[in-house]
Design an enzyme around this catalytic site. Structure first.
Site, mmCIF file in Angstrom:
data_model
loop_
_atom_site.group_PDB
_atom_site.id
_atom_site.type_symbol
_atom_site.label_atom_id
_atom_site.label_comp_id
_atom_site.label_asym_id
_atom_site.label_seq_id
_atom_site.Cartn_x
_atom_site.Cartn_y
_atom_site.Cartn_z
ATOM 1 N N CYS A 64 -47.177 -1.891 22.175
ATOM 2 C CA CYS A 64 -47.574 -0.649 21.520
ATOM 3 C C CYS A 64 -46.417 0.247 21.070
ATOM 4 O O CYS A 64 -45.275 0.077 21.442
ATOM 5 C CB CYS A 64 -48.509 0.175 22.403
ATOM 6 N N ARG A 73 -51.599 0.068 18.867
ATOM 7 C CA ARG A 73 -51.844 -0.788 20.020
ATOM 8 C C ARG A 73 -51.619 -2.274 19.784
ATOM 9 O O ARG A 73 -52.099 -2.835 18.803
ATOM 10 C CB ARG A 73 -53.282 -0.594 20.527
ATOM 11 N N LEU A 74 -50.894 -2.879 20.712
ATOM 12 C CA LEU A 74 -50.832 -4.325 20.860
ATOM 13 C C LEU A 74 -51.613 -4.649 22.131
ATOM 14 O O LEU A 74 -51.196 -4.298 23.236
ATOM 15 C CB LEU A 74 -49.385 -4.810 20.996
ATOM 16 N N ASN A 125 -46.714 3.016 26.492
ATOM 17 C CA ASN A 125 -46.197 1.766 25.951
ATOM 18 C C ASN A 125 -45.596 0.973 27.096
ATOM 19 O O ASN A 125 -44.695 1.468 27.781
ATOM 20 C CB ASN A 125 -45.124 2.042 24.890
ATOM 21 N N GLY A 126 -46.098 -0.242 27.320
ATOM 22 C CA GLY A 126 -45.529 -1.072 28.370
ATOM 23 C C GLY A 126 -46.575 -1.680 29.270
ATOM 24 O O GLY A 126 -47.751 -1.791 28.906
ATOM 25 N N LEU A 149 -38.894 -17.369 26.135
ATOM 26 C CA LEU A 149 -37.780 -17.600 25.219
ATOM 27 C C LEU A 149 -36.773 -18.484 25.940
ATOM 28 O O LEU A 149 -36.199 -18.084 26.962
ATOM 29 C CB LEU A 149 -37.128 -16.267 24.828
ATOM 30 N N ILE A 157 -34.493 -21.409 19.194
ATOM 31 C CA ILE A 157 -34.104 -21.292 17.792
ATOM 32 C C ILE A 157 -32.644 -21.674 17.622
ATOM 33 O O ILE A 157 -31.816 -21.475 18.524
ATOM 34 C CB ILE A 157 -34.349 -19.862 17.259
ATOM 35 N N SER A 183 -38.127 -13.333 29.147
ATOM 36 C CA SER A 183 -36.764 -13.514 28.651
ATOM 37 C C SER A 183 -35.772 -13.257 29.783
ATOM 38 O O SER A 183 -36.123 -12.668 30.810
ATOM 39 C CB SER A 183 -36.507 -12.562 27.474
ATOM 40 N N GLY A 184 -34.532 -13.692 29.581
ATOM 41 C CA GLY A 184 -33.543 -13.686 30.659
ATOM 42 C C GLY A 184 -32.562 -12.538 30.656
ATOM 43 O O GLY A 184 -31.529 -12.611 31.339
#
Length: 538
Positions: free
Chosen positions: A2, A47-48, A71-72, A225, A255, A330-331
């Site tokens: 979001c 919103r996501l 958000n979060g 990822l 990628i 992710s790292g």
């Protein structure tokens, strides 16, 4: 998850405020909601949908007069519902809703009760509180306009041309008009003298595993990822084991410029070993150059390292969301915690080493976390970072610096982390991956990416322009043609002095060559030599 916008202060420009929020539609492509409080304050939300897909729309009202945008993710939301908030009646199943109820229960003093990555604003009449998570995993900006109204926004682009002054909201703080900024996050590890903990490999494994487990909380598909480096490979290994407990298979994504890129080749090995559903994406240097303008608008930075690394992340994020995945692990953070960058081998003392790891952890929000959030959220993809879990930080940053310092130029930085997951009875990773030399992400996608990017930028900037850089850009003046080119694009979208001041350029310490690429460090060259001398695996 979001994009949020809050404006504290009365105004009649509803259409303008809606447009400001829409500048962040990429952060929340699923839904857009807007609320004007009884006192005339504005709360807007792009919103996501990750948790409670059907009833979790925001702003969310508490049991009384308070409203909240967030958000979060709050990973301990169910624990809070069942514990200190058990007497409260909830409107949704959203993890976000606990924030407004915590405000109702405890007033301003509740941020330390939240376990997650978040930025929020709660408005209650004319009272309000805004806060940001301990590490700054989620972005937040604040500003003041000519009329004295206070703005809070997930991205700078929604407020930069409205506010006379604005800045980055500091991580680990909350703000109210009554208190000003209050630092609620005060971990012991911020004192370098507290790095006095003995090694416990089993505890390191268990704590990082739990940090990963909680970040699998989702009502939508999750991926990882996977660069093939140590950090992302360990994250993938732990996540794949946890998902297997419930019969699920992990989707991994990598990628590179082509199939022979260092990261792409290593990622394939890891994916095959772990049995993930692997997806490999390629991009060309020409494609990367074409999107630089749009990318810098999204990133809101002119930092060279961030832009180099964000370009492949931008392409990869688009491919991931096209497949229907909304969340990835992710790292980020491991290099800062364990001194994983090659320049750490040059630290003059254990004290200097520890101080640098602490500062790098504290400043992650200006670089790697900014990149991890904005290059992925440009396509509505949320990134979660297990290494920056509070419990894992409390454990790992306080390990004695002498134990963490690289002892040779053999490419085996982060020895502790490697050793903790070197379990012969049930190996987490192949030995050649567990002990692989560090590559910075922008290098690992293919060395030609940076080389040709530098060459291209040199053709776009004249010697005269670079010579006048200090006059044209007196704050954080660019020192190379590449940096000047990025700064010029940034200045086109964000010409304000306040905008330039939000950026912190990263220059590696204890290194004569000031280029931030990992290959610029002599340790990288020496590591190649040392590795070539032997084929033995530690």
């Amino acid at each position: 998850m979001c994009g949020i916008l809050a404006i504290i202060g009365r105004g009649k420009e509803e259409q303008l405020f809606r447009q400001l929020s829409k500048r962040m539609t990429h952060r929340g492509p699923d839904e857009s909601d807007f609320h004007i409080t009884d006192k005339g304050h504005i709360l807007s939300h792009e919103r996501l949908s990750i948790i409670d897909l059907h009833s979790g729309k925001q702003p969310i009202q508490g049991t009384k007069t308070a409203y909240m945008v967030h958000n979060g993710e709050i990973y301990n939301h169910q624990e809070l519902r069942d514990g200190v908030l058990k007497a409260h009646t909830f409107r949704t199943k959203s993890d976000s809703e606990v924030i407004v109820h915590l405000y109702e229960e405890f007033g301003y003093d509740f941020c330390n009760r939240l376990d997650g990555d978040w930025a929020f604003v709660v408005v209650d009449g004319d009272d309000f509180i805004a806060g940001r998570d301990p590490m700054g995993v989620k972005p937040l900006y604040y500003g003041l306009d000519e009329r004295g109204r206070i703005y809070f926004s997930s991205e700078m682009k929604s407020i930069s041309d409205q506010c006379k002054t604005f800045s980055t909201f500091p991580p680990g703080h909350y703000y109210t008009q009554k208190t000003g900024f209050v630092k609620y996050y005060k971990p012991e590890y911020e004192d370098y003298l507290k790095a006095d903990q003995e090694l416990d490999f089993k505890l390191i494994r268990e704590t990082l595993t739990e940090a990963t487990r909680k970040r699998l909380m989702s009502d939508v598909p999750i991926g990882v990822l996977l660069s093939g480096g140590l950090d992302s490979s360990l994250t993938s290994a732990i996540a794949s084991r946890l998902l297997a407990e419930s019969g699920k298979k992990l989707h991994s994504f990598s990628i590179g410029l082509d199939a022979d890129a260092p990261d792409a080749a290593a990622a394939r090995k890891v994916a095959a070993y772990l049995g993930t559903e692997h997806h490999e994406v390629h991009f060309t240097v020409e494609e990367g150059i074409l999107i630089l303008d749009k990318l810098i608008w999204h990133l809101e930075t002119y930092d060279v390292t961030s832009i180099r690394a964000s370009t492949p992340m931008y392409f990869l994020s688009k491919a991931i969301t096209d497949l229907g995945v909304k969340v990835v692990l992710s790292g980020e953070g491991a290099d800062e915690i364990f001194g994983g960058y090659l320049y750490f081998a040059n630290a003059p003392s254990a004290e200097d080493f520890q101080k640098e790891t602490i500062e790098r952890v504290q400043k992650l929000f200006t670089a790697d976390l900014l990149r991890a959030d904005k290059s992925t959220m440009a396509h509505g993809l949320e990134t979660r970072v297990p290494f920056l879990d509070k419990a894992f930080l409390d454990l790992s940053v306080r390990i004695k610096a002498e134990e963490k310092m690289p002892k040779t130029y053999d490419g085996k930085e982060k020895y502790i982390l490697r050793k903790a997951f070197d379990t012969p009875d049930r190996p987490y990773l192949p030995a050649e991956v567990l002990w692989r030399q560090k590559e910075q992400f922008s290098d690992g996608v293919g060395y030609h990416w940076i080389d040709q990017l530098i060459e291209y930028c040199a053709t776009q900037v004249t010697d005269e322009q670079l010579a006048g850089a200090a006059t044209e850009f007196p704050y954080n003046s660019p020192a190379t043609k590449e940096a000047y080119f990025y700064r010029s694009i940034f200045n086109k979208y964000y010409p304000q002095v306040s905008a330039a001041q939000t950026v912190r350029k990263w220059i590696p310490k204890w290194q004569e060559n000031q280029d931030p690429s990992g290959r610029a460090n002599a340790a990288h060259i020496q590591a190649d030599i040392e590795i070539a001398k032997t084929t033995a695996v530690i």
